[in-house]
Write a protein that holds these residues in place. Structure first.
Motif, short mmCIF file in Angstrom:
data_model
loop_
_atom_site.label_atom_id
_atom_site.label_comp_id
_atom_site.label_asym_id
_atom_site.label_seq_id
_atom_site.Cartn_x
_atom_site.Cartn_y
_atom_site.Cartn_z
N VAL A 630 30.37 47.63 31.22
CA VAL A 630 30.07 46.22 31.40
C VAL A 630 31.37 45.52 31.67
O VAL A 630 32.40 45.86 31.09
CB VAL A 630 29.36 45.62 30.15
CG1 VAL A 630 30.18 45.77 28.90
CG2 VAL A 630 29.03 44.15 30.39
N GLU A 631 31.35 44.58 32.64
CA GLU A 631 32.57 43.81 32.90
C GLU A 631 32.21 42.46 33.47
O GLU A 631 31.10 42.25 33.96
CB GLU A 631 33.49 44.58 33.85
CG GLU A 631 32.84 44.97 35.14
CD GLU A 631 33.74 45.85 35.99
OE1 GLU A 631 34.96 45.75 35.83
OE2 GLU A 631 33.23 46.61 36.82
N VAL A 632 33.20 41.55 33.37
CA VAL A 632 33.03 40.23 33.97
C VAL A 632 33.59 40.33 35.37
O VAL A 632 34.72 40.79 35.55
CB VAL A 632 33.78 39.16 33.16
CG1 VAL A 632 33.59 37.80 33.79
CG2 VAL A 632 33.30 39.17 31.74
N VAL A 633 32.81 39.96 36.38
CA VAL A 633 33.26 40.12 37.76
C VAL A 633 33.24 38.78 38.48
O VAL A 633 32.56 37.83 38.05
CB VAL A 633 32.38 41.12 38.53
CG1 VAL A 633 32.57 42.52 37.98
CG2 VAL A 633 30.91 40.72 38.48
N ASP A 634 34.02 38.71 39.56
CA ASP A 634 34.00 37.53 40.44
C ASP A 634 33.00 37.79 41.53
O ASP A 634 33.33 38.37 42.55
CB ASP A 634 35.39 37.32 41.08
CG ASP A 634 36.31 36.63 40.12
OD1 ASP A 634 35.88 35.65 39.48
OD2 ASP A 634 37.46 37.08 39.99
N LYS A 635 31.77 37.43 41.31
CA LYS A 635 30.77 37.75 42.32
C LYS A 635 29.69 36.70 42.24
O LYS A 635 29.19 36.41 41.14
CB LYS A 635 30.21 39.14 42.05
CG LYS A 635 29.39 39.65 43.19
CD LYS A 635 29.09 41.12 43.02
CE LYS A 635 28.23 41.58 44.18
NZ LYS A 635 28.49 42.91 44.59
N LEU A 636 29.35 36.14 43.37
CA LEU A 636 28.27 35.17 43.39
C LEU A 636 26.99 35.88 43.78
O LEU A 636 27.04 36.93 44.43
CB LEU A 636 28.58 34.06 44.39
CG LEU A 636 29.83 33.24 44.06
CD1 LEU A 636 30.11 32.24 45.16
CD2 LEU A 636 29.67 32.55 42.72
#
Lengths: 675, 149
Positions: A630-636
């Motif tokens: 699990v990770e926080v991503v920059d993705k819209l």
């Protein structure tokens, strides 16, 4: 200096000395020196000079080899050698031209021309014949080729140059004048020497290399060559004696042609044989290398390995096997595998060899859904018995190998004693840790509940008397107790994650999200939608629900507004499935994106946002247990570009909105059961 | 006359509370005070003490047992086993009153024929829930005779 080159130099030196002798004969007027047989054929001065040129050229070409340190001398001597060879070639060509056209060109440059003319007038023979010219031409060409590095052409030229001298010599020995014509025996001998010398100059390449080599093929070639050269000579002489010196030219032609033919044939077959021999040698070498590599691999393998025959008896064993079973090699020999590894026979019979295993295990079979059958496992935990009777936990695998003695089995036995020890202690400490967290939160909650109860009792008993600051303190007290209770609750849940494992299945995303929405987002302030065409996740239902619930609650809890929107979508990859949860909340700064998954970590004081800091830690632990991330991503969200764009163009607060682009969590699930 | 006496004992059975936590016992007592059942409450701090109460000469019968699980000396599950193996006491109705929501604990308790499994954090969170349950149970349920030992 190699022997062959020494030989070439010796021949060239001999030629030079004899030529000089015949030249001395011209100078001093001693006819016997250039005409060995009285009234016979003489060596023409030009022939002598060109021969001398060739001989000196050979010597010059050998200088670089003899004195490799003087580099300037090399180019100089090489240039001189080329010049001499070229001059000889030119003289031979012009002589041929004279012969063909009938003109006289060379008289002007021929030394002792007067003497020659006188002898010719006296009816004696003295000329450079066409045969000699061709021979000289070939010799000079061979030397030139050698000096320019064309060893094959040089050898061909030298070989060709041998034809006339040999034929002439045959003529002399058989007494056939047609065969030697104007070529004097000295010229024959000298050109023959020159030719051989030229051949030996290129002894390290092509046919000469093969013929002069040290291999069995070379030896056979040498014998054949000597035989085919001497046989016609001896037969010729035999016939000579029987026929009392009346030999037909036809017989001699056949003999010479046969000789030449066989020499060519032998050379050719030697070349082919040599190539074949080389191939054979390199394959044998390779075989030896792979054999010794296998031996080394086997012997020095860090894993105890036994080679078993068809009846599963030990054929050979390596050093580690000796160590493992505490038995010397010769005692291991012929032992049955079952006496070393009980059930070893059954293991080899019932399980797939290791390479087949790799193929069959490459993917998770969704249809059968059952890849845990033992028959497919190539590695198995068994127990080995050492000589002393000690039981050793081992892991074994087997591979069939083809040998000269038929199909054999390679059995690799790795000692698991240490691994098992670590595994046991790890299991124990994990259990203890779980137990600790469970009991701690249980036992910690008992006094906490007591405090809750007592606070309530006091509150009830005091009733209306509880007022002002005291009442406020009471409510603070209850709040803190409640927080403590929540922390313990979450800790308990964290410790429980993974205690019960369930099998993953293809879950319907809408189904799960609907259930969570009804349970945890009942008031319509926060909305959640599932987007995209793919709406299936390969995960265990309780695990996915836990993770999704905590991500949703995290988004709701930390949202800067009272209402928000959460988008969920799936992006399938080759062997993983990514599930995205994107909210329109305040977002997480990149430097905190790793930290939020630590336990008891919150980015805001607990008095501001009530939370234990366990939710995302729970998600991380749970994902780790199923082999995912699990990770926080920059993705819209790729399915809502229109609404994103709208929000950007939405008046004055667009600046704020783009800054607060929300948080996108990416859950990566493997599409197979983790090992 | 005899029958009346029997009716009387049946209408007010004893309530045997087995719990090692003083404050939990206090909480239960306060609950029962509200429904005027405080007088029928007998307290024991573990399974051993509870068995002593039940096996005394003037033994408590009929009795509704409220039983905690985690206790020193003899815990709730051990007590249950001893109770069900005891010919004279095996019919006693038992409510487990514990903080443990462990599935294993629950299963083991229900295997011993308990009347119900109550979680303290639920029924003791306010005064009325346990009180109502106990009062309703004791007034509505018909009680078994004590079997002859």
């Amino acid at each position: 200096m190699p022997k062959t080159l020494l030989f070439a130099v010796a021949l060239a030196l001999g030629v030079c000395v004899l030529v000089l002798l015949s030249l001395v004969g011209y100078v001093a007027g001693i006819e016997a020196l250039y005409r060995p047989l009285a009234d016979g054929v003489a060596t023409h001065p030009l022939t002598a000079l060109t021969l001398l040129g060739c001989g000196v050229a050979v010597l010059l070409e050998c200088v670089p080899v003899a004195r490799p340190s003087v580099s300037d001398g090399h180019s100089l001597s090489l240039a001189a050698a080329r010049g001499l060879a070229f001059a000889a070639l030119l003289v031979a060509l012009v002589r041929l031209l004279e012969d063909v056209s009938g003109t006289v060109i060379l008289h002007a440059i021929t030394p002792f021309q007067q003497l020659v003319d006188e002898e010719l007038a006296a009816g004696k023979s003295n000329a450079m014949g066409a045969n000699t010219a061709i021979t000289m031409m070939l010799l000079a060409a061979s030397l030139l080729m050698r000096s320019f590095g064309h060893a094959r052409m040089s050898q061909l030229g030298a070989f060709g140059s041998l034809f006339f001298p040999v034929t002439s010599l045959a003529g002399y020995s058989y007494g056939l004048q047609d065969f030697y014509g104007e070529m004097s025996p000295i010229t024959c001998l000298l050109t023959l020497w020159m030719g051989v010398s030229c051949l030996f100059l290129t002894a390290d390449s092509w046919v000469m290399n093969v013929l002069l080599g040290n291999t069995s093929v070379s030896r056979v070639g040498q014998i054949q060559l000597v035989a085919s050269l001497s046989f016609p000579l001896f037969v010729g002489y035999g016939v000579l004696f029987v026929q009392t010196r009346e030999v037909s030219s036809l017989f001699a032609i056949v003999m010479v042609a046969f000789m030449w033919f066989s020499v060519t044939l032998i050379s050719y077959s030697m070349l082919r044989l040599r190539r074949f021999e080389d191939d054979l040698k390199s394959s044998i070498q390779q075989l030896g290398v792979s054999e010794s590599q296998f031996r080394d691999l086997f012997e020095y393998s860090p894993i105890a390995t036994l080679l078993l025959d068809k009846k599963n008896r030990v054929v050979s064993s390596n050093h580690e096997a000796e160590k493992l079973f505490d038995t010397p090699r010769d005692e291991l020999h012929n032992m049955s595998v079952d006496s070393l590894v009980p059930d070893g026979k059954a293991f080899i019979r019932d399980t797939a060899p290791i390479e087949q295993q790799a193929e069959s295990d490459s993917g998770y079979d969704l249809d059968s859904g059952n890849n845990q059958t033992n028959s497919h496992e190539s590695q198995q935990r068994l127990v080995a018995t050492a000589r002393s009777g000690t039981q050793i936990p081992v892991e074994v695998s087997h591979t069939p190998i083809a040998t000269l003695d038929g199909q054999q089995t390679l059995l690799a036995i790795s000692d698991r004693t240490e691994v098992q020890h670590h595994l046991d202690s790890l299991e124990r400490s994990n259990k203890e840790l779980d137990q600790f967290a469970y009991i701690a939160s249980h036992d910690l909650r008992a006094p906490l509940r007591a405090i809750t109860s007592l606070t309530r009792f006091i509150e009830e008993d005091l009733g209306d008397q509880l007022q002002g600051e005291t009442a406020e303190h009471f409510s603070l007290l209850k709040g803190r107790v409640k927080r403590m209770d929540m922390l313990l609750n979450d800790l308990l849940e964290y410790s429980r994650v993974g205690r019960t494992a369930s099998r993953p299945e293809w879950l319907d995303l809408d189904d799960v999200i609907d259930g969570l929405r009804q349970l945890y987002l009942p008031d319509n302030r926060f909305t959640i939608e599932v987007l995209g065409n793919t709406r299936k996740v390969f995960a265990a239902r309780p695990q996915f629900e836990l993770v999704a619930r905590n991500l949703l609650m995290n988004s709701v809890k930390h949202h800067h507004l009272d209402a928000g929107h959460i988008r969920v979508w799936v992006e399938p990859a080759d062997d993983t499935t990514c599930v995205y949860f994107a909210d329109d909340g305040p977002g997480i700064e990149p430097r905190f994106r790793q930290k939020v998954f630590d336990i008891f970590t919150t980015l805001k004081p607990r008095d501001e946002v009530e939370g234990s800091g366990m939710g995302l830690a729970l998600v991380a632990k749970s994902m780790q247990l199923v082999g995912g991330t699990v990770e926080v991503v920059d993705k819209l969200c790729p399915f809502s570009m229109v609404s994103q764009a709208e929000s950007v163009h939405n008046g004055a607060d667009s600046q704020e909105k783009t800054a607060q682009s929300g948080t996108t969590f990416c859950l990566q699930y493997p599409n197979h059961v983790p090992v | 006359m005899m029958a009346v006496r029997q009716m009387e004992t049946r209408s007010s059975p004893a309530i045997l509370l087995v719990d090692d936590d003083d404050i939990d016992r206090l909480a239960v007592r306060r609950c029962l005070r509200k429904v005027a059942l405080e007088n029928s409450l007998i307290e024991a701090r573990d399974g051993v003490e509870a068995l002593e109460h039940l096996q005394a000469d003037e033994g408590v019968w009929p009795a509704l047992i409220l039983l905690d699980i985690n206790m020193p000396r003899m815990n709730g599950l051990e007590f249950l086993q001893a109770l069900r193996e005891n010919v004279a006491l095996k019919r006693a109705p038992v409510f487990v009153l514990s903080t443990s929501d462990n599935a294993c604990d629950m299963a083991a308790a229900y295997d011993q024929m308990i009347a119900g499994y109550l979680l303290k954090q639920d029924v003791l969170s306010d005064d009325s829930r346990l009180a109502e349950l106990v009062s309703s149970y004791t007034s509505n349920v018909a009680w078994p005779d004590k079997p002859d030992a």
